[in-house]
Design a protein around this motif. Sequence first.
Motif, PDB file in Angstrom:
ATOM      1  N   GLU A  47      -6.328  11.197   0.069  1.00 43.08           N
ATOM      2  CA  GLU A  47      -7.214  10.719  -1.002  1.00 43.08           C
ATOM      3  C   GLU A  47      -6.712   9.412  -1.601  1.00 43.08           C
ATOM      4  O   GLU A  47      -7.486   8.520  -1.916  1.00 43.08           O
ATOM      5  N   MET A  48      -5.390   9.297  -1.767  1.00 44.97           N
ATOM      6  CA  MET A  48      -4.825   8.067  -2.327  1.00 44.97           C
ATOM      7  C   MET A  48      -5.080   6.893  -1.393  1.00 44.97           C
ATOM      8  O   MET A  48      -5.362   5.784  -1.850  1.00 44.97           O
ATOM      9  N   LYS A  49      -5.011   7.124  -0.090  1.00 41.54           N
ATOM     10  CA  LYS A  49      -5.282   6.056   0.871  1.00 41.54           C
ATOM     11  C   LYS A  49      -6.749   5.653   0.858  1.00 41.54           C
ATOM     12  O   LYS A  49      -7.090   4.501   1.078  1.00 41.54           O
ATOM     13  N   ASN A  50      -7.646   6.605   0.596  1.00 43.36           N
ATOM     14  CA  ASN A  50      -9.084   6.332   0.619  1.00 43.36           C
ATOM     15  C   ASN A  50      -9.624   5.853  -0.720  1.00 43.36           C
ATOM     16  O   ASN A  50     -10.789   5.494  -0.806  1.00 43.36           O
ATOM     17  N   ASP A  51      -8.828   5.866  -1.784  1.00 41.75           N
ATOM     18  CA  ASP A  51      -9.312   5.457  -3.102  1.00 41.75           C
ATOM     19  C   ASP A  51      -9.810   4.020  -3.111  1.00 41.75           C
ATOM     20  O   ASP A  51     -10.859   3.723  -3.650  1.00 41.75           O
ATOM     21  N   GLY A  52      -9.104   3.093  -2.534  1.00 39.30           N
ATOM     22  CA  GLY A  52      -9.498   1.699  -2.535  1.00 39.30           C
ATOM     23  C   GLY A  52     -10.692   1.427  -1.658  1.00 39.30           C
ATOM     24  O   GLY A  52     -11.472   0.512  -1.904  1.00 39.30           O
ATOM     25  N   LYS A  53     -10.905   2.223  -0.625  1.00 42.34           N
ATOM     26  CA  LYS A  53     -12.003   2.006   0.309  1.00 42.34           C
ATOM     27  C   LYS A  53     -13.333   2.469  -0.256  1.00 42.34           C
ATOM     28  O   LYS A  53     -14.369   1.945   0.107  1.00 42.34           O
ATOM     29  N   ASP A  54     -13.357   3.450  -1.127  1.00 48.20           N
ATOM     30  CA  ASP A  54     -14.602   3.996  -1.659  1.00 48.20           C
ATOM     31  C   ASP A  54     -15.202   3.145  -2.762  1.00 48.20           C
ATOM     32  O   ASP A  54     -16.351   3.343  -3.134  1.00 48.20           O
ATOM     33  N   GLU A  55     -14.466   2.205  -3.308  1.00 48.52           N
ATOM     34  CA  GLU A  55     -14.958   1.423  -4.431  1.00 48.52           C
ATOM     35  C   GLU A  55     -15.957   0.346  -4.024  1.00 48.52           C
ATOM     36  O   GLU A  55     -16.691  -0.156  -4.841  1.00 48.52           O
ATOM     37  N   THR A  56     -16.008  -0.052  -2.756  1.00 52.27           N
ATOM     38  CA  THR A  56     -16.940  -1.083  -2.325  1.00 52.27           C
ATOM     39  C   THR A  56     -18.338  -0.500  -2.286  1.00 52.27           C
ATOM     40  O   THR A  56     -18.583   0.526  -1.663  1.00 52.27           O
TER      41      THR A  56
END
Length: 100
Positions: A47-56
């Motif tokens: 989840e921590m790795k995917n946090d930045g990717k979901d914001e776009t």
Amino acid sequence: MGKLFESPWAITIIIIVVLLLFAAPKLPGMARSLGQSMRIIKSEVKEMKNDGKDETPSAAPKASAAPAASEVPFEGKIVNNPTEGNASGEGTGTGTGAQS
């Protein structure tokens, strides 16, 4: 007897035997707990790795997606509605003054 405890392997084997004798009934529960903890840590790291990717934001919003936070109906009582003024000047939407 003094020579037996000079070797670290002898002490390690004695500790393992004692643990197996006295803690054997608790070992499956401890292993299960350790496995659950490892799964939780793995999912949190993912989840921590995917946090930045979901914001776009996506180019086209999905029709089946939930409405935005501003579009979600909210149940409550309007205390001072600016669109419902009265002759006495109350209800101007400024949020000041005493309510009757």
